[in-house]
Motif scaffolding. Structure first.
Motif, short mmCIF file in Angstrom:
data_model
loop_
_atom_site.label_atom_id
_atom_site.label_comp_id
_atom_site.label_asym_id
_atom_site.label_seq_id
_atom_site.Cartn_x
_atom_site.Cartn_y
_atom_site.Cartn_z
N LEU A 117 0.87 -1.18 0.00
CA LEU A 117 0.00 0.00 0.00
C LEU A 117 0.91 1.23 0.00
O LEU A 117 1.63 1.47 0.96
CB LEU A 117 -0.89 -0.04 1.24
N ASP A 118 0.89 1.97 -1.13
CA ASP A 118 1.80 3.10 -1.34
C ASP A 118 1.23 4.37 -0.70
O ASP A 118 0.02 4.48 -0.52
CB ASP A 118 1.94 3.32 -2.86
N ASP A 119 2.10 5.32 -0.39
CA ASP A 119 1.68 6.63 0.16
C ASP A 119 0.77 6.45 1.36
O ASP A 119 -0.18 7.21 1.55
CB ASP A 119 0.94 7.46 -0.91
N ILE B 64 13.23 9.67 2.40
CA ILE B 64 14.25 10.00 3.41
C ILE B 64 15.31 10.90 2.77
O ILE B 64 15.98 10.51 1.82
CB ILE B 64 14.93 8.71 3.95
N GLU B 65 15.41 12.12 3.27
CA GLU B 65 16.35 13.09 2.68
C GLU B 65 17.45 13.48 3.64
O GLU B 65 18.49 14.01 3.21
CB GLU B 65 15.58 14.35 2.23
N LEU B 66 17.27 13.26 4.94
CA LEU B 66 18.24 13.73 5.93
C LEU B 66 18.70 12.58 6.82
O LEU B 66 17.91 11.70 7.16
CB LEU B 66 17.61 14.81 6.82
N GLY C 63 14.86 6.93 -0.40
CA GLY C 63 14.90 8.39 -0.45
C GLY C 63 16.21 8.90 -1.01
O GLY C 63 17.18 8.15 -1.14
N TYR C 64 16.21 10.19 -1.35
CA TYR C 64 17.37 10.80 -1.99
C TYR C 64 18.64 10.65 -1.17
O TYR C 64 19.74 10.54 -1.72
CB TYR C 64 17.10 12.28 -2.27
N LEU C 65 18.53 10.66 0.18
CA LEU C 65 19.72 10.49 1.02
C LEU C 65 20.40 9.15 0.74
O LEU C 65 21.63 9.05 0.70
CB LEU C 65 19.33 10.55 2.51
P1 C2E Z 1 5.50 7.01 -5.76
O1 C2E Z 1 5.20 5.63 -6.21
O2 C2E Z 1 5.10 7.37 -4.37
O3 C2E Z 1 7.07 7.18 -5.98
C1 C2E Z 1 7.91 7.98 -5.18
C2 C2E Z 1 8.21 9.30 -5.82
O4 C2E Z 1 8.99 10.08 -4.92
C3 C2E Z 1 9.05 9.23 -7.10
O5 C2E Z 1 8.68 10.36 -7.91
C4 C2E Z 1 10.47 9.39 -6.58
O6 C2E Z 1 11.39 9.86 -7.54
C5 C2E Z 1 10.22 10.43 -5.51
N1 C2E Z 1 11.25 10.39 -4.45
C6 C2E Z 1 12.07 9.39 -4.08
N2 C2E Z 1 12.85 9.73 -3.04
C7 C2E Z 1 12.53 11.00 -2.73
C8 C2E Z 1 13.00 11.93 -1.73
O7 C2E Z 1 13.88 11.65 -0.92
N3 C2E Z 1 12.40 13.16 -1.73
C9 C2E Z 1 11.41 13.51 -2.60
N4 C2E Z 1 10.90 14.74 -2.51
N5 C2E Z 1 10.95 12.65 -3.55
C10 C2E Z 1 11.50 11.42 -3.61
P2 C2E Z 1 8.36 10.20 -9.47
O8 C2E Z 1 9.34 9.28 -10.13
O9 C2E Z 1 8.21 11.57 -10.03
O10 C2E Z 1 6.95 9.45 -9.48
C11 C2E Z 1 5.81 10.09 -9.00
C12 C2E Z 1 4.64 9.14 -8.91
O11 C2E Z 1 4.23 8.72 -10.21
C13 C2E Z 1 4.91 7.86 -8.15
O12 C2E Z 1 4.83 8.09 -6.75
C14 C2E Z 1 3.83 6.95 -8.68
O13 C2E Z 1 2.62 7.18 -8.00
C15 C2E Z 1 3.67 7.44 -10.13
N6 C2E Z 1 4.38 6.52 -11.03
C16 C2E Z 1 5.68 6.49 -11.39
N7 C2E Z 1 5.93 5.49 -12.26
C17 C2E Z 1 4.76 4.85 -12.46
C18 C2E Z 1 4.34 3.71 -13.26
O14 C2E Z 1 5.13 3.04 -13.94
N8 C2E Z 1 3.01 3.36 -13.22
C19 C2E Z 1 2.12 4.06 -12.43
N9 C2E Z 1 0.83 3.66 -12.44
N10 C2E Z 1 2.47 5.12 -11.68
C20 C2E Z 1 3.77 5.51 -11.68
#
Ligand code: C2E
Ligand code: MG
Ligand code: MG
Ligand code: MG
Length: 287
Positions: free
Chosen positions: A179-181, A239-241, A258-260
């Motif tokens: 379960l994401d987010d 996780i950034e810090l 996370g980016y860290l």
């Molecule tokens: P998500 O599944 O919650 O993925 C995590 C997002 O947070 C990713 O953004 C990732 O790059 C970003 N992230 C990772 N670490 C950090 C951090 O330390 N700080 C911050 N601020 N962000 C971080 P991304 O790649 O832009 O993806 C955004 C969303 O798009 C994803 O959220 C997911 O819901 C959706 N997504 C991405 N790829 C797919 C896919 O192949 N299929 C579907 N259905 N959705 C996708």
């Protein structure tokens, strides 16, 4: 002027709508071609075991650098695909590309690596996902246990019995469901009761406030203990810090991302990244 002139504001609003609709239509045409011509890409963000720093899995994240439109965010790609009937085609592409790439890394000796794939709610509703996943795993030659499907709870779709059936079919295959987010949806507890999920990902909004807001910290603590008692593995996102990582470790959070720890890595760079990081992570704990 628009503020005081209703007719003008309606016109501005409508031309804004037209522009957005036009962009969406153009993107849909380009997206279909990009899928057919294999021009999309996946980035992979590692998920680590927080105790010893070893690599648990890679989350596949959609990337599209369109010649015509530039870099398009995954959320916009998904929205366009769903609106223009391309969701299934896109989902097929993501699933089979990610599985093929994982198979390649398994062959190179990283047999324990898993892959997390985001699945949009619309795909779950259709009821074809379990058979699609089964066919792809068989074709590629991967064990179902190496696949984790991530679903977001932030949708009313979960209120229907058929989506619960679909999840059960996937679990029966041997695929894991996360379960994401988690924590941002509107009825987390009923989902936990009904949905056969076995992993939780704590949303990054909780993690970013973890060390500055006591209530956020208490909530994360409660989520981790809740997951524990339901036998679910927890991953903290965003996780950034260093102090966030340390706090999560103290609270007993099993996995982190996370980016860290690591940014998403383009698919063509993953093999290199693995040769540099796997030994370090898997023989000498970094704690
Ligand atoms: P998500 O599944 O919650 O993925 C995590 C997002 O947070 C990713 O953004 C990732 O790059 C970003 N992230 C990772 N670490 C950090 C951090 O330390 N700080 C911050 N601020 N962000 C971080 P991304 O790649 O832009 O993806 C955004 C969303 O798009 C994803 O959220 C997911 O819901 C959706 N997504 C991405 N790829 C797919 C896919 O192949 N299929 C579907 N259905 N959705 C996708
Ligand atoms: Mg995700
Ligand atoms: Mg997430
Ligand atoms: Mg998200």
């Amino acid at each position: 002027y628009a503020k005081h002139n209703p007719r003008l504001s309606v016109q501005l609003f409508e031309s804004g709508m037209d522009e957005r609709r036009l962009r969406s239509q153009k993107l849909a045409v380009a997206l279909q071609l990009a899928i057919e011509n294999d021009e999309l890409d996946l980035a992979y963000q590692p998920i680590f075991c927080l105790k010893d720093g070893s690599i648990e899995s890679f989350e596949a994240l959609l990337r599209w650098n369109s010649q015509e439109h530039g870099q398009i965010s995954p959320l916009e790609i998904i929205a366009v695909a769903e609106h223009h009937g391309l969701a299934h085609l896109l989902n097929q592409w993501v699933l089979s590309s990610a599985c093929q790439q994982l198979r390649g890394w398994h062959r190179q000796g990283y047999e324990f690596l898993k892959i997390n794939i985001n699945i949009s709610p619309e795909i779950f509703m259709s009821g074809e996902l379990a058979s699609t996943v089964k066919a792809i795993l068989q074709r590629v030659g991967l064990p179902p246990s190496s696949l984790v499907l991530e679903i977001t709870e932030d949708t009313s779709l979960w209120d229907t019995a058929s989506s619960v059936d679909n999840l059960h079919a996937l679990r029966q295959l041997g695929v894991e469901i996360a379960l994401d987010d988690f924590g941002t949806g509107y009825s987390s507890f009923s989902h936990l009761r009904q949905l056969p999920v076995n992993k939780l990902k704590i949303d990054k909004s909780f993690v970013s406030d973890l060390t500055t807001d006591q209530r956020a910290a208490d909530l994360v603590d409660a989520i981790i203990r809740l997951a524990d008692s339901l036998d679910m593995a927890v991953t903290a996102e965003g996780i950034e810090l260093p102090e966030q990582r340390d706090r999560l470790q103290q609270l007993g959070c099993a996995h982190g991302q996370g980016y860290l720890l690591a940014r998403p890595i383009l698919s063509c760079q993953v093999a290199d990244w693995l040769t540099k990081n796997w030994q370090v992570r898997h023989s000498a704990p970094t704690g």
